[in-house]
Design an enzyme around this catalytic site. Structure first.
Site, PDB file in Angstrom:
ATOM      1  N   HIS A 196     -31.696   5.528  28.326  1.00 31.64           N
ATOM      2  CA  HIS A 196     -31.401   4.643  27.199  1.00 31.64           C
ATOM      3  C   HIS A 196     -30.851   3.301  27.675  1.00 31.64           C
ATOM      4  O   HIS A 196     -31.057   2.273  27.019  1.00 31.64           O
ATOM      5  CB  HIS A 196     -30.439   5.315  26.227  1.00 31.64           C
ATOM      6  CG  HIS A 196     -30.480   4.704  24.865  1.00 31.64           C
ATOM      7  ND1 HIS A 196     -31.650   4.407  24.217  1.00 31.64           N
ATOM      8  CD2 HIS A 196     -29.486   4.294  24.020  1.00 31.64           C
ATOM      9  CE1 HIS A 196     -31.396   3.857  23.038  1.00 31.64           C
ATOM     10  NE2 HIS A 196     -30.082   3.766  22.913  1.00 31.64           N
ATOM     11  N   TYR A 225     -32.712  -1.007  27.067  1.00 32.62           N
ATOM     12  CA  TYR A 225     -32.168  -2.264  26.559  1.00 32.62           C
ATOM     13  C   TYR A 225     -32.963  -3.479  27.028  1.00 32.62           C
ATOM     14  O   TYR A 225     -32.506  -4.616  26.944  1.00 32.62           O
ATOM     15  CB  TYR A 225     -30.677  -2.361  26.897  1.00 32.62           C
ATOM     16  CG  TYR A 225     -29.867  -1.538  25.930  1.00 32.62           C
ATOM     17  CD1 TYR A 225     -29.004  -2.123  25.022  1.00 32.62           C
ATOM     18  CD2 TYR A 225     -30.023  -0.156  25.868  1.00 32.62           C
ATOM     19  CE1 TYR A 225     -28.301  -1.368  24.099  1.00 32.62           C
ATOM     20  CE2 TYR A 225     -29.338   0.607  24.962  1.00 32.62           C
ATOM     21  CZ  TYR A 225     -28.478   0.000  24.066  1.00 32.62           C
ATOM     22  OH  TYR A 225     -27.801   0.755  23.146  1.00 32.62           O
ATOM     23  N   GLU A 260     -27.578   1.770  10.539  1.00 29.58           N
ATOM     24  CA  GLU A 260     -26.923   2.869  11.240  1.00 29.58           C
ATOM     25  C   GLU A 260     -26.315   3.793  10.188  1.00 29.58           C
ATOM     26  O   GLU A 260     -26.041   3.383   9.061  1.00 29.58           O
ATOM     27  CB  GLU A 260     -25.807   2.363  12.165  1.00 29.58           C
ATOM     28  CG  GLU A 260     -26.286   1.522  13.326  1.00 29.58           C
ATOM     29  CD  GLU A 260     -26.741   0.129  12.919  1.00 29.58           C
ATOM     30  OE1 GLU A 260     -26.169  -0.444  11.974  1.00 29.58           O
ATOM     31  OE2 GLU A 260     -27.692  -0.384  13.546  1.00 29.58           O
ATOM     32  N   GLU A 313     -24.144  -3.464  19.711  1.00 31.85           N
ATOM     33  CA  GLU A 313     -24.889  -2.377  20.331  1.00 31.85           C
ATOM     34  C   GLU A 313     -25.048  -2.625  21.833  1.00 31.85           C
ATOM     35  O   GLU A 313     -25.035  -1.686  22.637  1.00 31.85           O
ATOM     36  CB  GLU A 313     -26.263  -2.238  19.680  1.00 31.85           C
ATOM     37  CG  GLU A 313     -27.073  -1.067  20.207  1.00 31.85           C
ATOM     38  CD  GLU A 313     -28.442  -0.982  19.550  1.00 31.85           C
ATOM     39  OE1 GLU A 313     -28.520  -0.399  18.449  1.00 31.85           O
ATOM     40  OE2 GLU A 313     -29.404  -1.509  20.119  1.00 31.85           O
ATOM     41  N   CYS A 356     -33.447  -4.260  16.094  1.00 35.78           N
ATOM     42  CA  CYS A 356     -33.650  -2.924  16.646  1.00 35.78           C
ATOM     43  C   CYS A 356     -34.791  -2.244  15.899  1.00 35.78           C
ATOM     44  O   CYS A 356     -34.773  -2.144  14.676  1.00 35.78           O
ATOM     45  CB  CYS A 356     -32.372  -2.098  16.508  1.00 35.78           C
ATOM     46  SG  CYS A 356     -32.544  -0.413  17.126  1.00 35.78           S
ATOM     47  N   CYS A 407     -36.358   4.039  20.279  1.00 35.32           N
ATOM     48  CA  CYS A 407     -36.068   4.270  21.697  1.00 35.32           C
ATOM     49  C   CYS A 407     -35.191   5.497  21.928  1.00 35.32           C
ATOM     50  O   CYS A 407     -35.382   6.225  22.906  1.00 35.32           O
ATOM     51  CB  CYS A 407     -35.391   3.050  22.301  1.00 35.32           C
ATOM     52  SG  CYS A 407     -36.426   1.570  22.281  1.00 35.32           S
ATOM     53  N   CYS A 439     -35.130  -4.300  25.188  1.00 36.78           N
ATOM     54  CA  CYS A 439     -35.293  -4.896  23.859  1.00 36.78           C
ATOM     55  C   CYS A 439     -34.389  -6.108  23.676  1.00 36.78           C
ATOM     56  O   CYS A 439     -34.735  -7.041  22.941  1.00 36.78           O
ATOM     57  CB  CYS A 439     -35.022  -3.863  22.777  1.00 36.78           C
ATOM     58  SG  CYS A 439     -33.338  -3.207  22.783  1.00 36.78           S
ATOM     59  N   THR A 476     -28.708   5.047  14.733  1.00 35.90           N
ATOM     60  CA  THR A 476     -29.610   3.929  14.447  1.00 35.90           C
ATOM     61  C   THR A 476     -30.943   4.437  13.887  1.00 35.90           C
ATOM     62  O   THR A 476     -31.595   5.279  14.484  1.00 35.90           O
ATOM     63  CB  THR A 476     -29.862   3.126  15.723  1.00 35.90           C
ATOM     64  OG1 THR A 476     -28.609   2.663  16.230  1.00 35.90           O
ATOM     65  CG2 THR A 476     -30.772   1.945  15.447  1.00 35.90           C
TER      66      THR A 476
END
Length: 481
Positions: free
Chosen positions: A293, A297, A258, A447, A101, A105, A299, A192
């Site tokens: 959001h 993802y 986190e 996540e 991560c 974002c 990612c 995060t």
């Protein structure tokens, strides 16, 4: 500072912050150089580093709709369908470059959601939230800052709304209204990249009713504002980072973190307040942010690219790459991974322009995409572990591999093909371990399940947004009803 930063300038900017951070029961005095936190800072720094490379510039930069200047895309407000598609491609790219991560974002998605909601509140009440927000946005863009988007409250007793909680601080709320701002108290969980951020943007976590209007607030503050405390969460295998640059870490360069962020009677000036008790707009803010959001993802497809590459590599190292079952499983991994990316592009391509001028993804398709994200990475990880074999979790440490007493035995018995380095085999296995069950599994797996809302949240939205009456009408017409 002004204009786009490079990675070194970003690192230097963090050193100027005075954050109140705790980890492993102690206060962290130097967050930038702490060996547990440092890999996560490296991942954020990569968003600055790669934005300055010509081959990535098109995806990682944009033109500000406020100033016309070139800015990092992570600070951009989407102005077109093309912006939404580039956002997805950027997410996949960064996931593939870092295998973790990269933490920017949530702030980007928060800013885009607020650009829509502040405009809508102003249209109804004649407030100046959007003007405040745009001033804030220009400040973020001009200084190329990282924003932590903070939505998730601790929630306390899930069966009770905010105003009925035994402890009112289970949801972040207004404690007192002052002439120059408001005083707030509460916490935001699972944040995060929080201590790698210059700013923290707070939003309500769910739909608020009139009785909960003190909880219907959104604002932004510098991350080192007095009264804010960060408590870093544990990750699987996190103390391996304390052992130095051993290949037991799996990912030698990047990671994530986190934190629980506590707001203990924190003052927020009015110019940083973007929603204040307009409870009827909380649904719109939460749903728009969640949709953005869930699109982010992409990612996971990027991290999936790395995991698939590692799995193909270990199959070749083991001499199993031509076996039909192995080839079929890797095809399945690719099919699942590309399906994830299809969802990101689909909700972007079907997006639309809001009254504020901001482009919003198709909310139904964003939720369908995120529903797939809650499942496919787990199956990809299962297949990776299947092909990797048991050595992934039974191999001794690098210290044993380097040992003059037993290292030669590891070199001998973990050898596969004559042309394959034993060390390279162990390194790739550690990377697979890192992504599927080590520290990177926090972002790739858990996540994927709970980030941007747990699976049931998407199912509720899908059920709400699908036009079932239309489907029924077509079916009835075709059979003569």
């Amino acid at each position: 500072m002004s204009g786009m930063m490079n990675a070194k300038e970003y690192e230097d900017s963090l050193r100027k912050l005075n954050l109140n951070v705790y980890m492993f029961g102690r206060k962290v005095e130097n967050i930038v150089d702490d060996p547990v936190i440092r890999p996560s800072m490296n991942a954020v720094a990569a968003t600055y580093e790669f934005a300055r490379k010509p081959e990535y510039e098109e995806l990682l930069t944009a033109r500000s709709h406020l100033t016309g200047k070139k800015i990092n895309r992570f600070t951009h407000i989407h102005q077109s369908m093309d912006d939404l598609i580039r956002k997805s491609k950027m997410g996949r790219l960064m996931g593939s470059l870092t295998a973790c991560c990269f933490q920017r974002c949530v702030g980007m998605d928060a800013m885009n959601a607020l650009s829509i909601t502040t405009h809508a509140i102003d249209q109804k009440y004649g407030t100046e939230y959007n003007k405040r927000f745009l001033n804030y946005l220009e400040y973020i863009q001009e200084n190329d800052l990282v924003c932590d988007g903070a939505m998730t409250d601790s929630k306390g007793d899930r069966s009770l709304p905010p105003h009925k909680q035994t402890d009112p601080d289970m949801f972040l709320h207004v404690v007192e209204e002052l002439p120059h701002g408001i005083l707030v108290r509460g916490s935001k969980a699972h944040q995060t990249g929080a201590v790698n951020s210059h700013e923290i943007i707070v939003m309500p976590t769910l739909t608020m009713r009139k009785e909960d209007m003190d909880y219907a607030i959104s604002f932004a503050l510098p991350s080192d504002t007095q009264g804010i405390t960060y408590i870093i969460g544990r990750q699987s295998c996190d103390t391996r980072k304390l052992e130095g640059p051993t290949f037991d870490r799996g990912n030698m360069f990047y990671g994530g973190h986190e934190a629980l962020v506590v707001f203990d009677n924190v003052f927020v000036p009015w110019e940083r307040v973007f929603m204040y008790r307009e409870y009827e707009f909380t649904t719109r803010l939460v749903e728009n942010f969640a949709a953005y959001h869930r699109q982010s993802y992409a990612c996971k497809a990027g991290v999936g690219d790395v995991l698939i590459g590692a799995t193909q590599t270990v199959a070749e190292y083991n001499g199993a790459e031509k076996a039909a079952p192995v080839k079929d499983k890797i095809v399945e991994m690719n099919q699942l991974n590309e399906t994830l990316f299809c969802g990101c592009i689909a909700c972007a391509a079907e997006g639309h322009r809001e009254a504020s001028g901001t482009w919003l993804v198709d909310i139904l398709l964003a939720n369908v995409h995120k529903q797939n994200v809650t499942r496919f990475p787990y199956e990809i990880a299962r297949l990776a572990q299947d092909i990797a074999g048991g050595l992934m979790v039974t191999m001794p440490s690098e210290a044993d591999f380097r040992s003059p007493e037993v290292g030669r035995w590891l070199e001998k018995y973990y050898k596969t093909r004559p042309d394959v380095s034993t060390e390279h085999r162990l390194r790739i296995l550690r990377l697979i371990e890192n992504i599927t069950m080590g520290s990177a599994a926090v972002s790739y797996l858990t996540e994927s399940m709970h980030g941007a809302g747990s699976p049931q949240a998407q199912r509720i939205m899908i059920g709400r947004l699908v036009d079932m009456k239309k489907k029924q009408k077509i079916a009835k017409e075709l059979c003569g009803i």
